[in-house]
Design an enzyme around this catalytic site. Structure first.
Site, PDB file in Angstrom:
ATOM      1  N   SER A 112      52.192  23.261  32.343  1.00 40.02           N
ATOM      2  CA  SER A 112      52.508  24.619  31.908  1.00 40.02           C
ATOM      3  C   SER A 112      51.190  25.346  31.657  1.00 40.02           C
ATOM      4  O   SER A 112      50.400  24.916  30.815  1.00 40.02           O
ATOM      5  CB  SER A 112      53.348  24.541  30.627  1.00 40.02           C
ATOM      6  OG  SER A 112      53.549  25.816  30.082  1.00 40.02           O
TER       7      SER A 112
ATOM      8  N   LYS B 205      53.882  25.593  36.194  1.00 39.90           N
ATOM      9  CA  LYS B 205      54.641  26.660  35.539  1.00 39.90           C
ATOM     10  C   LYS B 205      53.655  27.675  34.988  1.00 39.90           C
ATOM     11  O   LYS B 205      52.696  27.304  34.306  1.00 39.90           O
ATOM     12  CB  LYS B 205      55.482  26.046  34.423  1.00 39.90           C
ATOM     13  CG  LYS B 205      56.018  27.007  33.383  1.00 39.90           C
ATOM     14  CD  LYS B 205      57.044  26.301  32.507  1.00 39.90           C
ATOM     15  CE  LYS B 205      56.832  26.615  31.038  1.00 39.90           C
ATOM     16  NZ  LYS B 205      57.798  25.904  30.176  1.00 39.90           N
TER      17      LYS B 205
ATOM     18  N   LYS C 281      53.018  30.962  32.599  1.00 36.87           N
ATOM     19  CA  LYS C 281      53.548  31.807  31.538  1.00 36.87           C
ATOM     20  C   LYS C 281      53.379  33.255  31.978  1.00 36.87           C
ATOM     21  O   LYS C 281      52.315  33.626  32.513  1.00 36.87           O
ATOM     22  CB  LYS C 281      52.777  31.565  30.242  1.00 36.87           C
ATOM     23  CG  LYS C 281      53.020  30.191  29.637  1.00 36.87           C
ATOM     24  CD  LYS C 281      54.439  30.085  29.089  1.00 36.87           C
ATOM     25  CE  LYS C 281      54.627  28.806  28.287  1.00 36.87           C
ATOM     26  NZ  LYS C 281      55.997  28.710  27.735  1.00 36.87           N
TER      27      LYS C 281
ATOM     28  N   ASP D 232      57.697  31.183  33.175  1.00 40.28           N
ATOM     29  CA  ASP D 232      58.349  31.137  31.863  1.00 40.28           C
ATOM     30  C   ASP D 232      57.970  32.390  31.081  1.00 40.28           C
ATOM     31  O   ASP D 232      56.795  32.617  30.788  1.00 40.28           O
ATOM     32  CB  ASP D 232      57.893  29.875  31.099  1.00 40.28           C
ATOM     33  CG  ASP D 232      58.649  29.679  29.789  1.00 40.28           C
ATOM     34  OD1 ASP D 232      59.500  30.524  29.436  1.00 40.28           O
ATOM     35  OD2 ASP D 232      58.380  28.663  29.112  1.00 40.28           O
TER      36      ASP D 232
ATOM     37  N   GLU E 220      62.245  30.931  33.815  1.00 39.65           N
ATOM     38  CA  GLU E 220      62.661  30.366  32.521  1.00 39.65           C
ATOM     39  C   GLU E 220      62.742  31.454  31.461  1.00 39.65           C
ATOM     40  O   GLU E 220      61.787  32.222  31.271  1.00 39.65           O
ATOM     41  CB  GLU E 220      61.636  29.291  32.121  1.00 39.65           C
ATOM     42  CG  GLU E 220      61.993  28.514  30.863  1.00 39.65           C
ATOM     43  CD  GLU E 220      60.957  27.407  30.573  1.00 39.65           C
ATOM     44  OE1 GLU E 220      60.170  27.066  31.478  1.00 39.65           O
ATOM     45  OE2 GLU E 220      60.929  26.909  29.443  1.00 39.65           O
TER      46      GLU E 220
ATOM     47  N   ASP F 272      65.824  28.029  28.051  1.00 38.42           N
ATOM     48  CA  ASP F 272      65.084  27.185  27.110  1.00 38.42           C
ATOM     49  C   ASP F 272      65.550  27.590  25.709  1.00 38.42           C
ATOM     50  O   ASP F 272      66.495  26.995  25.158  1.00 38.42           O
ATOM     51  CB  ASP F 272      63.573  27.393  27.343  1.00 38.42           C
ATOM     52  CG  ASP F 272      62.664  26.686  26.336  1.00 38.42           C
ATOM     53  OD1 ASP F 272      63.172  26.078  25.381  1.00 38.42           O
ATOM     54  OD2 ASP F 272      61.418  26.754  26.482  1.00 38.42           O
TER      55      ASP F 272
ATOM     56  N   LYS G 148      64.667  20.114  25.560  1.00 42.42           N
ATOM     57  CA  LYS G 148      63.626  19.692  24.609  1.00 42.42           C
ATOM     58  C   LYS G 148      64.376  19.086  23.435  1.00 42.42           C
ATOM     59  O   LYS G 148      65.137  19.790  22.769  1.00 42.42           O
ATOM     60  CB  LYS G 148      62.833  20.896  24.085  1.00 42.42           C
ATOM     61  CG  LYS G 148      61.986  21.617  25.108  1.00 42.42           C
ATOM     62  CD  LYS G 148      61.296  22.824  24.481  1.00 42.42           C
ATOM     63  CE  LYS G 148      60.476  23.581  25.517  1.00 42.42           C
ATOM     64  NZ  LYS G 148      59.937  24.858  24.967  1.00 42.42           N
TER      65      LYS G 148
ATOM     66  N   GLY H 210      58.362  20.846  27.002  1.00 42.12           N
ATOM     67  CA  GLY H 210      57.388  20.283  26.079  1.00 42.12           C
ATOM     68  C   GLY H 210      57.055  21.278  24.989  1.00 42.12           C
ATOM     69  O   GLY H 210      57.309  22.481  25.118  1.00 42.12           O
TER      70      GLY H 210
HETATM   71  O1  OSB Z   1      58.422  27.716  26.289  1.00 42.18           O
HETATM   72  O2  OSB Z   1      58.230  25.841  27.208  1.00 42.18           O
HETATM   73  C1  OSB Z   1      57.851  26.642  26.353  1.00 42.18           C
HETATM   74  C2  OSB Z   1      54.807  25.274  24.461  1.00 42.18           C
HETATM   75  C3  OSB Z   1      55.101  25.697  23.188  1.00 42.18           C
HETATM   76  C4  OSB Z   1      56.242  26.437  22.958  1.00 42.18           C
HETATM   77  C5  OSB Z   1      57.093  26.764  24.014  1.00 42.18           C
HETATM   78  C6  OSB Z   1      56.821  26.320  25.312  1.00 42.18           C
HETATM   79  C7  OSB Z   1      55.632  25.594  25.537  1.00 42.18           C
HETATM   80  C8  OSB Z   1      55.199  25.150  26.847  1.00 42.18           C
HETATM   81  C9  OSB Z   1      54.232  23.976  26.904  1.00 42.18           C
HETATM   82  O3  OSB Z   1      55.483  25.701  27.896  1.00 42.18           O
HETATM   83  C10 OSB Z   1      54.818  22.764  27.509  1.00 42.18           C
HETATM   84  C11 OSB Z   1      53.987  21.515  27.262  1.00 42.18           C
HETATM   85  O4  OSB Z   1      54.143  20.882  26.197  1.00 42.18           O
HETATM   86  O5  OSB Z   1      53.201  21.184  28.138  1.00 42.18           O
HETATM   87 MG    MG Z   2      59.952  27.700  27.769  1.00 38.96          MG
END
Ligand code: OSB
Ligand code: MG
Length: 368
Positions: A135, A161, A163, A188, A213, A238, A262, A290
């Site tokens: 991510s 992924k 952001k 995401d 996402e 999510d 998660k 994650g």
């Molecule tokens: O939205 O998936 C998410 C990390 C913190 C809070 C929300 C998210 C995330 C990530 C990181 O996308 C995923 C990872 O742990 O590698």
């Molecule tokens: Mg997410």
């Protein structure tokens, strides 16, 4: 079987690089590590609440309160035959899924160790390696993002992924897609858009993404139904999915075609398995999300992601993608084909490094 002793530790871990999402920039990760002891065995869990209530309403302070005043008193020194037995004892506590998952995951580790099996085996895992992605936080420019992605691809990741947020979306995604035409790519938004942004969200259909996402509000299911009708790309939820009931509503309403699981967000491994099984029965793929966990939480994530309907690569990256020093050994690594080994030793299958945990600890409390 009885738990005779429980310890909570709040930890602070410096990330190797700042992680920017539509809800803010994180430099350090603050989580709560839960240790349960009984019958000569130790179980470890990680609560993924954050310092701030931006991803979820839960924070370390609310989780500490719920753990100390409700969840721990419900199970300490009680006769427990199973994890379900424990979670039944705190069932009247509403919400606070992250607090519940923190202690529930420690109990799963403890019961797996008591049976001499790995957590993956106890959960019903069927693979010895899982496919993993990375991510990537929002970067200063499309060129910087392409460079960052290129570095991760060199480390082997099977999918990426990105952001995104309003004003930091189309040119960024376009640049990555142009540089890597065959990459398994997804985005995401962490709830940053509304239906008024339909034109932008529709434009994402041109980039051959695996999924989009959580584009809309963290607590919405109905508007995602309206949006999915307008998009070719599957929506993946999510934040909106806190339980099996939410997953059922989202799938029956066609609000998404994929779900990110998660354990911290849904109250633990038991509810995660229920969502996994429901999605499998309805032909809906899932993948493991994650929360920038330390190796303690990551070990549980890897075990869960070995179940059969986790058919898309997860946000479960190598220890060094997050932290200079992880809290466990062996640390988690990714091979050149973008896969990670599922631990085979009893329970979470990794050893907590006591001295690193001690150094990361900022608050500690014991319960007997
Ligand atoms: O939205 O998936 C998410 C990390 C913190 C809070 C929300 C998210 C995330 C990530 C990181 O996308 C995923 C990872 O742990 O590698
Ligand atoms: Mg997410």
């Amino acid at each position: 079987m009885r738990i005779e002793h429980i310890e909570l530790r709040q930890i602070t871990m410096r990330l190797v690089a700042p992680f920017e999402t539509s809800f803010g920039v994180e430099l350090d990760e603050e989580h709560i590590i839960v240790r349960v002891d009984g019958e000569g065995l130790t179980g470890w869990g990680e609560c993924v609440a954050s310092r701030d209530p931006f991803y979820s309403y839960e924070t370390n302070q609310t989780a500490w309160h719920i753990l100390r005043d409700y969840l721990i008193p419900a199970i300490l020194s009680q006769d427990l035959a199973s994890v379900d037995d424990a979670s039944t004892k705190w069932a009247r506590v509403r919400g606070h899924e992250m607090a519940k998952a923190g202690i529930e995951s420690a109990l799963w580790d403890w019961f797996a160790k008591a049976r001499g099996v790995s957590l993956a085996q106890l959960l019903g895992g069927t693979r010895d390696r899982i496919a993993v992605g990375v991510s990537v936080g929002i970067q200063a420019s499309p060129a910087a993002l392409v460079a960052r992605v290129e570095n991760y691809l060199r480390e082997g990741y099977a999918r990426v992924k990105l952001k995104i947020a309003p004003g930091r979306d189309l040119p960024f995604v376009a640049a990555v897609r142009r540089a890597f035409p065959n990459l398994l790519l997804q985005v995401d938004a962490n709830s940053a858009y509304t239906l008024a942004d339909l034109a932008t969200l529709r434009a994402l259909d041109d980039f051959d993404l695996l999924l989009i996402e959580q584009p809309l509000s963290h607590d919405d299911i109905f508007d995602h139904h309206k949006l999915q009708r307008e998009l070719k790309t599957p929506i993946c939820l999510d934040e909106s999915i806190l339980s099996l009931a939410d997953a059922r509503a989202a799938i029956e309403l066609n609000s998404c075609r994929i779900i990110n699981i998660k354990p911290g967000r849904v109250g633990g491994f038991t509810e995660s398995k229920r969502i996994h099984d429901f999605c499998a029965a309805h032909g809906v793929p899932v993948w493991h999300g994650g929360m920038l966990e330390s190796g303690i939480g990551r070990a549980g994530n890897v075990a869960l992601a070995s179940l059969p309907n986790f058919t898309l690569p997860g946000d479960i990256s190598a220890s060094k993608r997050y932290y200079v020093e992880d809290l466990v050994e062996p640390e988690f690594t990714v091979d050149a084909r973008g896969t990670m080994a599922v631990p085979t030793q009893p329970g979470i299958g990794v050893t907590v490094i006591a001295e690193r945990l001690e150094r990361a600890t900022t608050r500690r409390e014991e319960f007997k």
